[in-house]
Design an enzyme around this catalytic site. Sequence first.
Site, PDB file in Angstrom:
ATOM      1  N   GLU A  59       0.817  -1.224   0.000  1.00  0.00           N
ATOM      2  CA  GLU A  59       0.000   0.000   0.000  1.00  0.00           C
ATOM      3  C   GLU A  59       0.848   1.271   0.000  1.00  0.00           C
ATOM      4  OE1 GLU A  59      -2.791  -0.349   3.224  1.00  0.00           O
ATOM      5  OE2 GLU A  59      -4.112  -1.576   1.990  1.00  0.00           O
ATOM      6  N   GLU A  92      -6.483  -8.013  -0.629  1.00  0.00           N
ATOM      7  CA  GLU A  92      -6.769  -8.044   0.808  1.00  0.00           C
ATOM      8  C   GLU A  92      -8.217  -7.656   1.044  1.00  0.00           C
ATOM      9  OE1 GLU A  92      -4.543  -5.535   3.431  1.00  0.00           O
ATOM     10  OE2 GLU A  92      -2.640  -6.059   2.529  1.00  0.00           O
TER      11      GLU A  92
HETATM   12  C1  GAL Z   1      -4.238  -3.024   4.985  1.00  0.00           C
HETATM   13  C2  GAL Z   1      -2.779  -3.405   5.117  1.00  0.00           C
HETATM   14  C3  GAL Z   1      -2.615  -4.641   5.956  1.00  0.00           C
HETATM   15  C4  GAL Z   1      -3.404  -4.528   7.217  1.00  0.00           C
HETATM   16  C5  GAL Z   1      -4.842  -4.245   6.869  1.00  0.00           C
HETATM   17  C6  GAL Z   1      -5.719  -4.121   8.068  1.00  0.00           C
HETATM   18  O1  GAL Z   1      -4.429  -1.736   4.562  1.00  0.00           O
HETATM   19  O2  GAL Z   1      -2.212  -3.616   3.853  1.00  0.00           O
HETATM   20  O3  GAL Z   1      -1.256  -4.810   6.242  1.00  0.00           O
HETATM   21  O4  GAL Z   1      -2.889  -3.520   8.008  1.00  0.00           O
HETATM   22  O5  GAL Z   1      -4.918  -3.043   6.182  1.00  0.00           O
HETATM   23  O6  GAL Z   1      -7.042  -3.825   7.690  1.00  0.00           O
END
Ligand code: GAL
Length: 670
Positions: free
Chosen positions: A148, A311
């Site tokens: 990110e 994710e």
């Molecule tokens: C994302 C990030 C992850 C984790 C996740 C939690 O933005 O890439 O590492 O922190 O959020 O929601």
Amino acid sequence: MWDDGRLCHGGDYNPEQWPAATWREDVALMRQARVNLVTVGVFAWSRLEPAPGRYEFGWLDEVLDLLHDGGIRVALATPTASPPPWFSQAHPDSLPVTADGVRLHHGSRDTYCAAAPAYRAAARGIAATLAARYAHHPAVAMWHVHNEYGTTCHCPHAEAAFRRWLTARHGDLHTLNAAWATSFWSQHYADWAHISTPRATQYLANPGHLLDFRRFWSDTLLAAYVEQRDLLKAVNPAIPVTTNYVLGDWVPVDHARWASEVDLVAVDHYPSAVDGGAEEQTALAADLARGWARHGAPERAGRPATWLLMESAANQIHTAGRMHTKEPGRMARHSLSHVARGSRGAMFFQWRAPLGGAERFHSALVPHAGPDSRVFRESVRLGETLDRLAEATAGEVAAPVALAWDAASGWALRHPGMPSDLPDQHDELAAAHRALWRTGYGCDVVLPGDPLDRYRLLVLPALYLASDATVDWVRDHVEAGGHLLVTYLSGVADPHARVRPGGYPGAFRDVLGIRVEEFHPLAADEQVLLSDGGTGRIWSETVHLTGAEASCAYVGGVLDGRPAVTRHRYGAGTAWYLSTRPDDDTYRRLVTEAARAAGVHPVCPDAPPGVEAVRRQGPEASWLFLLNHTDRPQRVPVTGVELLTGTVVATAVTVPAGGVAVVREDPDGR
Ligand code: GAL
């Protein structure tokens, strides 16, 4: 290779947080859930290189071998989003500085300045070392660079890099001064060395300066990604490289511009609303990702837009300081909302919930409760579901409505000197998308300048900045018979955020047949009444008709009787203008009117309320995804074969309460 025809299921896997015995259990559980891709090592730098130049790869070797033996592919990460403590100690000048001059310290993540030479060298170093060791490992199917990208910094390295970027962008100071309108408040620059990053100021900062700073960081972070990508590719060009974008109302970089530098657009999405809002946000996020992916290198070469939900949350939705548990079935619906819209799978943060660390209460496919849990059972079912849906990847979403998106417009609208701090581009985009989503119209996200021949209706939600080329793009679309819906605060400024004079919206007055003389921003709790019985929020304006007709007017107040929504025949098309944010019902009526005029139909006109329908159309077949967001079973008329149950659908499918059905449609039945 990552693309073996299956939909991806898996997520971030952090074996460095667990003893080796757990790795074996992990692989067994992954196989049970049909996990087929995991991201490994995202934040593992301090475990891979515990001291400068001293590497410990034994654990990673073992994990990759175990995963490979288990048939699980790996998106191997470069861990550069979290440099180890020794790095910060050795290079304090690489620690980031905030706008008010505070230097941040080690102890969280993303604590680096991406313009600092030592950080960039260290990031290249670990990426090259990983490439040398693993680029030919059979488990490695993809490189996942960083995590990110989105940080900024105001340190001296950032400042020097900003000046270099400005020199390349503007060429000479005369041009920069004109672009930033520096005659205002005595800001005229006579020397590049006098330009700093937009640090904390006594009062409002220069809008052009702030906007260029955002663009600078987008380009600088992209350069940091590209140099890692090139090192990885140099060792094995066959392994695709990507980085995961954030999705939501935080837009740290211009994701669409980045798309041409990644082999696959990968996005992270975490809805922040609970009720129906989470489903709407998910649909918008997926449409955005597909829109960005259309700007990718493979897509430009004529291949379908390919992207991956990298994710998402297995369970909680985090909203207003509280974690809300997703009801049974909701995780699958969110996942399939992405898949229906083109994602090559559904991945999660994270595989196993950690016992310590800042995100110890973040949800995971294997929660603290262990595999004997609802969430793990749902992830097993999702794995089965994804396997059954692999054939639908042959289809593409073919939406007839285009929503324009522009990162810079969003940044420019957040300048604190705007007439109101309420309007926000992401919020306007979401409102327009919600109106379309709730009426069942499929939509794509496009960038200004994209080909519009496949779209009957173009929507500009707060497209605040418009270049002359954008003016032509919009005009040509309507002249040729396309339809257009424009919201307030579109086309007001040029790409440097300077107002286009002569009445708002300077860029689109002609095509809209209106001239806005004055803004009347509304208070947060204020509403205006509209003559069609609806209401408006956030904004109102004094609109003069210069060719358009009013399709509804303001009622009461200073704007009583003046046009609120207008319609203009222009060339062979029609252009609508919304000078306020209509309430949801009114917005739905308006998009329906515009869509009907444009000859656009809902994806599945007979789908009952609360059932979301998305179609993926292939050369030989089409797949109708039906997501039932209600708590009752719903019948949808369709014929074909339902893939999750393998049953023939003769007249209608019943979608279980809170569940999903995917029908390979009978081509004669449509
Ligand atoms: C994302 C990030 C992850 C984790 C996740 C939690 O933005 O890439 O590492 O922190 O959020 O929601």
